[in-house]
Design an enzyme around this catalytic site. Sequence first.
Site, mmCIF file in Angstrom:
data_model
loop_
_atom_site.group_PDB
_atom_site.id
_atom_site.type_symbol
_atom_site.label_atom_id
_atom_site.label_comp_id
_atom_site.label_asym_id
_atom_site.label_seq_id
_atom_site.Cartn_x
_atom_site.Cartn_y
_atom_site.Cartn_z
ATOM 1 N N GLY A 16 45.702 44.274 44.511
ATOM 2 C CA GLY A 16 46.035 45.404 43.638
ATOM 3 C C GLY A 16 44.890 46.387 43.689
ATOM 4 N N GLY A 19 42.162 43.773 41.885
ATOM 5 C CA GLY A 19 42.239 42.338 42.114
ATOM 6 C C GLY A 19 42.592 41.954 43.533
ATOM 7 N N ARG A 20 41.932 40.908 44.022
ATOM 8 C CA ARG A 20 42.369 40.278 45.263
ATOM 9 C C ARG A 20 42.787 38.869 44.878
ATOM 10 N NH1 ARG A 20 38.120 42.991 45.662
ATOM 11 N NH2 ARG A 20 37.897 44.760 47.051
ATOM 12 N N ASP A 130 52.970 48.187 32.185
ATOM 13 C CA ASP A 130 52.792 48.386 33.632
ATOM 14 C C ASP A 130 53.898 47.644 34.391
ATOM 15 O OD1 ASP A 130 51.536 49.440 35.874
ATOM 16 O OD2 ASP A 130 49.987 47.888 35.972
HETATM 17 P P1 ADP Z 1 45.944 44.221 40.120
HETATM 18 O O1 ADP Z 1 45.644 44.014 38.683
HETATM 19 O O2 ADP Z 1 44.726 44.626 40.900
HETATM 20 O O3 ADP Z 1 47.121 45.132 40.355
HETATM 21 P P2 ADP Z 1 47.686 41.925 40.487
HETATM 22 O O4 ADP Z 1 47.479 40.908 39.441
HETATM 23 O O5 ADP Z 1 48.855 42.828 40.325
HETATM 24 O O6 ADP Z 1 46.328 42.781 40.689
HETATM 25 O O7 ADP Z 1 47.753 41.172 41.894
HETATM 26 C C1 ADP Z 1 47.795 41.919 43.100
HETATM 27 C C2 ADP Z 1 48.878 41.377 44.008
HETATM 28 O O8 ADP Z 1 48.585 40.013 44.363
HETATM 29 C C3 ADP Z 1 50.268 41.327 43.401
HETATM 30 O O9 ADP Z 1 50.931 42.579 43.499
HETATM 31 C C4 ADP Z 1 50.921 40.210 44.227
HETATM 32 O O10 ADP Z 1 51.332 40.695 45.479
HETATM 33 C C5 ADP Z 1 49.785 39.237 44.449
HETATM 34 N N1 ADP Z 1 49.739 38.183 43.418
HETATM 35 C C6 ADP Z 1 49.122 38.287 42.222
HETATM 36 N N2 ADP Z 1 49.250 37.170 41.488
HETATM 37 C C7 ADP Z 1 49.976 36.321 42.240
HETATM 38 C C8 ADP Z 1 50.484 34.981 42.015
HETATM 39 N N3 ADP Z 1 50.214 34.334 40.890
HETATM 40 N N4 ADP Z 1 51.211 34.398 42.986
HETATM 41 C C9 ADP Z 1 51.482 35.076 44.132
HETATM 42 N N5 ADP Z 1 51.047 36.338 44.398
HETATM 43 C C10 ADP Z 1 50.305 36.960 43.476
HETATM 44 MG MG MG Z 2 49.149 44.894 39.905
HETATM 45 MG MG MG Z 3 46.148 45.027 36.957
#
Ligand code: ADP
Ligand code: MG
Ligand code: MG
Length: 247
Positions: A16, A19-20, A130
């Site tokens: 994101g 986040g990775r 969001d």
């Molecule tokens: P950010 O807060 O930076 O947007 P996210 O929590 O949305 O980060 O995570 C980024 C991406 O990682 C998500 O859009 C998804 O593709 C993947 N992802 C996040 N959490 C999981 C999970 N629990 N299982 C599988 N994929 C995940």
């Molecule tokens: Mg996200």
């Molecule tokens: Mg986020």
Amino acid sequence: KLHLGMFEIGKALGKGKFGRVYLAKERSSGFICALKVLHKSELQQGGIQKQVRREIEIQSNLRHPNVLRLFGHFHDSKRIFLILEFAGKGELYKHLRKEHRFPEWKAAQYIAQMTAALKYLHKKHVIHRDIKPENILMGIHGEIKISDFGWSMLKSGSQDNFYNEKVDLWSLGVLTYEFLVGEAPFEDTPVMTHRRIARGDMTIPSFVSPEARDLIKKLLVLDPEKRISLVEVQQHPWIVKHCIKAE
Ligand code: ADP
Ligand code: MG
Ligand code: MG
């Protein structure tokens, strides 16, 4: 006490803005999870340390089949780690892109699950703020999981006017449209998107059924007070027609 050495790190699952996320296995129990890694320096630069604290506080207290679990967290000198439930089928967004758009029965079942999840969140005074396909994940059985509580808020009395749970219902309307049409309803340049929303300038293609069209129009109402409620979404003919009620 939790630390990185307790986990075997696997493939990258996604990324994101900050986040990775990696697949991970807790060594002693073999428990499979997703590890979200946030770099403290980036959080500081983005001015979102407070948001991450809120993400942790709010998401750790949630327990619902359609809400992604946050099991715990830890940090080292440079990074913060969130231990998340692993969503085996990844982002709903990718499924939507692949299928271009969902058939009505499938879209209705996803919206019903989203509605059940939002009902649970709002009952706990949590506003997600969001909701979008990238933040909706899918479990191994094809069930939907709301994730990424980075923008979420706890609604407290005095903030009622600023953080109203009705924003999530607007997003639910956008999502319904996106599921059925394959693109967002007000998609345009940022300035034009803003203008089109303010004018209610949206066209629903003719292949969308009258029932679905009715629900979209009742969710995408500018005045938050006039938008339909989650209970009314659950009772809406389009949902009822395609779903055995999900709590
Ligand atoms: P950010 O807060 O930076 O947007 P996210 O929590 O949305 O980060 O995570 C980024 C991406 O990682 C998500 O859009 C998804 O593709 C993947 N992802 C996040 N959490 C999981 C999970 N629990 N299982 C599988 N994929 C995940
Ligand atoms: Mg996200
Ligand atoms: Mg986020």
